[in-house]
Each structure stands twice: as structure tokens, then as C-alpha cells.
Enzyme design. Sequence first.
Site, PDB file in Angstrom:
ATOM      1  N   PRO A  94       0.815  -1.224   0.000  1.00 37.74           N
ATOM      2  CA  PRO A  94       0.000   0.000   0.000  1.00 37.74           C
ATOM      3  C   PRO A  94       0.853   1.280   0.000  1.00 37.74           C
ATOM      4  O   PRO A  94       0.336   2.362  -0.274  1.00 37.74           O
ATOM      5  CB  PRO A  94      -0.806  -0.101   1.300  1.00 37.74           C
ATOM      6  CG  PRO A  94      -0.745  -1.538   1.710  1.00 37.74           C
ATOM      7  CD  PRO A  94       0.561  -2.043   1.201  1.00 37.74           C
ATOM      8  N   GLU A 121       3.498  -7.891   8.915  1.00 37.15           N
ATOM      9  CA  GLU A 121       3.434  -6.422   8.857  1.00 37.15           C
ATOM     10  C   GLU A 121       4.342  -5.854   7.779  1.00 37.15           C
ATOM     11  O   GLU A 121       4.424  -4.639   7.594  1.00 37.15           O
ATOM     12  CB  GLU A 121       3.774  -5.826  10.228  1.00 37.15           C
ATOM     13  CG  GLU A 121       2.572  -5.712  11.140  1.00 37.15           C
ATOM     14  CD  GLU A 121       1.834  -7.039  11.325  1.00 37.15           C
ATOM     15  OE1 GLU A 121       0.774  -7.217  10.680  1.00 37.15           O
ATOM     16  OE2 GLU A 121       2.294  -7.883  12.083  1.00 37.15           O
ATOM     17  N   ARG A 159      -3.401 -10.342 -19.970  1.00 31.68           N
ATOM     18  CA  ARG A 159      -4.493 -10.115 -20.930  1.00 31.68           C
ATOM     19  C   ARG A 159      -4.125  -9.104 -22.016  1.00 31.68           C
ATOM     20  O   ARG A 159      -4.826  -8.972 -23.009  1.00 31.68           O
ATOM     21  CB  ARG A 159      -5.792  -9.759 -20.222  1.00 31.68           C
ATOM     22  CG  ARG A 159      -5.769  -8.458 -19.440  1.00 31.68           C
ATOM     23  CD  ARG A 159      -6.921  -8.415 -18.479  1.00 31.68           C
ATOM     24  NE  ARG A 159      -8.191  -8.747 -19.117  1.00 31.68           N
ATOM     25  CZ  ARG A 159      -8.821  -7.990 -19.992  1.00 31.68           C
ATOM     26  NH1 ARG A 159      -8.297  -6.834 -20.359  1.00 31.68           N
ATOM     27  NH2 ARG A 159      -9.958  -8.362 -20.521  1.00 31.68           N
ATOM     28  N   ASP A 174     -10.786  -2.144 -24.009  1.00 35.03           N
ATOM     29  CA  ASP A 174     -10.989  -2.162 -22.565  1.00 35.03           C
ATOM     30  C   ASP A 174     -11.294  -0.790 -21.998  1.00 35.03           C
ATOM     31  O   ASP A 174     -10.919   0.223 -22.551  1.00 35.03           O
ATOM     32  CB  ASP A 174      -9.709  -2.633 -21.863  1.00 35.03           C
ATOM     33  CG  ASP A 174      -9.727  -4.122 -21.589  1.00 35.03           C
ATOM     34  OD1 ASP A 174     -10.743  -4.760 -21.894  1.00 35.03           O
ATOM     35  OD2 ASP A 174      -8.719  -4.608 -21.070  1.00 35.03           O
TER      36      ASP A 174
HETATM   37  C1  9WO Z   1      -0.387  -5.116   8.447  1.00 35.07           C
HETATM   38  C2  9WO Z   1      -0.578  -4.522   9.675  1.00 35.07           C
HETATM   39  C3  9WO Z   1      -1.085  -4.988  10.869  1.00 35.07           C
HETATM   40  C4  9WO Z   1      -1.150  -4.124  11.960  1.00 35.07           C
HETATM   41  C5  9WO Z   1      -0.734  -2.819  11.831  1.00 35.07           C
HETATM   42  C6  9WO Z   1      -0.243  -2.366  10.604  1.00 35.07           C
HETATM   43  C7  9WO Z   1      -0.177  -3.230   9.562  1.00 35.07           C
HETATM   44  N1  9WO Z   1       0.254  -3.022   8.315  1.00 35.07           N
HETATM   45  C8  9WO Z   1       0.155  -4.169   7.662  1.00 35.07           C
HETATM   46  C9  9WO Z   1       0.571  -4.298   6.315  1.00 35.07           C
HETATM   47  O1  9WO Z   1       0.615  -3.298   5.599  1.00 35.07           O
HETATM   48  N2  9WO Z   1       0.899  -5.523   5.869  1.00 35.07           N
HETATM   49  C10 9WO Z   1       1.279  -5.715   4.497  1.00 35.07           C
HETATM   50  C11 9WO Z   1       0.551  -6.925   3.959  1.00 35.07           C
HETATM   51  C12 9WO Z   1       2.741  -5.897   4.320  1.00 35.07           C
HETATM   52  C13 9WO Z   1       3.081  -6.032   2.842  1.00 35.07           C
HETATM   53  C14 9WO Z   1       2.232  -7.107   2.174  1.00 35.07           C
HETATM   54  N3  9WO Z   1       0.859  -6.937   2.549  1.00 35.07           N
HETATM   55  C15 9WO Z   1       0.008  -6.242   1.755  1.00 35.07           C
HETATM   56  C16 9WO Z   1       0.184  -5.816   0.467  1.00 35.07           C
HETATM   57  N4  9WO Z   1      -1.183  -5.837   2.163  1.00 35.07           N
HETATM   58  N5  9WO Z   1      -1.758  -5.124   1.186  1.00 35.07           N
HETATM   59  C17 9WO Z   1      -0.963  -5.114   0.144  1.00 35.07           C
HETATM   60  C18 9WO Z   1      -1.276  -4.396  -1.064  1.00 35.07           C
HETATM   61  C19 9WO Z   1      -0.461  -4.469  -2.156  1.00 35.07           C
HETATM   62  C20 9WO Z   1      -0.781  -3.742  -3.294  1.00 35.07           C
HETATM   63  N6  9WO Z   1      -1.876  -2.970  -3.319  1.00 35.07           N
HETATM   64  C21 9WO Z   1      -2.696  -2.893  -2.255  1.00 35.07           C
HETATM   65  C22 9WO Z   1      -2.407  -3.595  -1.104  1.00 35.07           C
END
Ligand code: 9WO
Length: 257
Positions: A94, A121, A159, A174
Site C-alpha cells: 500500500p 506487517e 491479458r 478495454d
Molecule cells: C499489516 C498490519 C497490521 C497491523 C498494523 C499495521 C499493519 N500493516 C500491515 C501491512 O501493511 N501488511 C502488508 C501486507 C505488508 C506487505 C504485504 N501486505 C500487503 C500488500 N497488504 N496489502 C498489500 C497491497 C499491495 C498492493 N496494493 C494494495 C495492497
Amino acid sequence: MRRYDAITLFPEMFTALTGSGITRRALERGLYQVSFHDPREFTNDAHRTVDDRPYGGGPGMVMLPEPLTQAIAQARQRQADALGASGPVIYLSPQGTPLTHGKILELTRLPGLILLCGRYEGVDQRLLDHEVDEEISLGDFVLSGGELAAMALIDAIVRQLPGALNDAGSAQEDSFVAGLLDCPHYTRPEVFGNEQIPEVLLSGNHALIRRWRFKQSLGRTWLRRPDLLAQRGINEEESRLLEEFQEEYHRKTRTEA
Ligand code: 9WO
């Protein structure tokens, strides 16, 4: 043939990508290949530890840099052997740069990508600083790990590959290709729950249908994603088409209940 290498603790998740639909058919047609590198295979302790507690305290666990370094090294080596050179290492998180259709087209041109899927995390920052070329986000939300994001990225790329879609024009038509949202679609029956389909779609006049669809695309983008419209800009002809949509839209919303 494109090659994608995923660094993941959960390679079995990727059957969602490789086992169904367009991405399965493209794999069978030899348009791309996906391989996996599990950091757990690069541990030496009895428990096969891949994570540890964060320095500074706080909840959760952080992925250890050593097993990831080795898993990435293996992925780079395999890409070099197969393609003559390794592609960039991309971390899905993120905190990354928001993904766009333009970026998908850029990545589609590359013969190889290494996708780092975090869990817990996240990953030790020093590993990211030394090994990762790009950090990409699919949006402002948190998943349980990077795997679903990596699969979504590969799906969007595959795709675009010539031969992936049965209908030659599909990827070009698309949503987003013209910087606009897609128009509404209709199929049988002609009347569904009191609702007729738009009459123009039965006219057989393909120029008129094309014009109507483009007007709907402009109108929807104006309603739902004005940011896209502002970024793209619109010419004089499009502006007239949008005004037509807006007139019809206002008339409709006035006569509704
Ligand atoms: C988990 C967490 C738990 C308690 C407090 C803070 C926290 N942050 C996270 C977190 O961001 N975990 C991520 C899980 C670590 C990297 C991989 N993960 C992930 C990637 N979650 N969401 C994505 C992602 C990737 C691309 N686009 C949107 C979301």
C-alpha cells in the site's frame, strides 16, 4: 515468452491465476510462465523461521531479510538463465506508487518481472532498499499479503499479451484504454424486470451505436471519475457529446420518483 517469478510463502495461492480462465489459457498457449521461490526453503533453523519481532516493539512480525535475499537471488539467476537478463524486482504494498493502465502497458513490454509478496506487517526496510527496484500499490487498502496483488498485476499484464484474448480487439477496447470508463453492456432478454434495453442498440446502425457508447463512457467518467476526465482533457466534439449526456441525465433524474 514472458517470465514472472514470485517470492512467496504461499505459492499454492497462485493456482487462482494459473488454474482458471484467460490466465490459464495463456499459460497453456506458452505466452508466459510463472515460477515460485519460497523464502522458507532458504532457512537453516529447525523451525524454518521467516519472520521475527519488530525492533522498537509493537504488534505483529516482520519478514527476515536473509531468506528473502536468497529467494530473490535464485529468482534473478533463473530469469538470467531463461531470458539473458533479470527483470526488475517489484514489491506490492500500500506504500507503493498507485498502479495505472499506462504502467501495466509498460510492464507488459518487459520480458521478466520478479514480484516480492510480503506477509505479516511487511519486510525489513534494508531488504527493500537493497533489492527492490519499484514499489507498486493497487489502491488504498490493506490485504493479508502481497500475493493477491501480484496475481492481479500478472492478470492485467497477461491479458495484454498478443493471443491471450480470443477476440483480437478486446484488450484495445478495454475500460481505460481511451482514458475513460467503460460503457454499459446489455444482453438478452430485451426486457428484464420492466426495463427495456436502450433502443439505439437494436437500430443496427453501428456508427450510431459507437457514438452512443462513447457518450456513455464520457458521461460515466464525468459522474464517477471526474479526476480521470480532468487528467485526460476533452476536445470540442467530446464536449458536445458530454453535454448531450448531461442533458439526458438531468432530464432522467428530474422525472425519477
Ligand atoms: C499489516 C498490519 C497490521 C497491523 C498494523 C499495521 C499493519 N500493516 C500491515 C501491512 O501493511 N501488511 C502488508 C501486507 C505488508 C506487505 C504485504 N501486505 C500487503 C500488500 N497488504 N496489502 C498489500 C497491497 C499491495 C498492493 N496494493 C494494495 C495492497
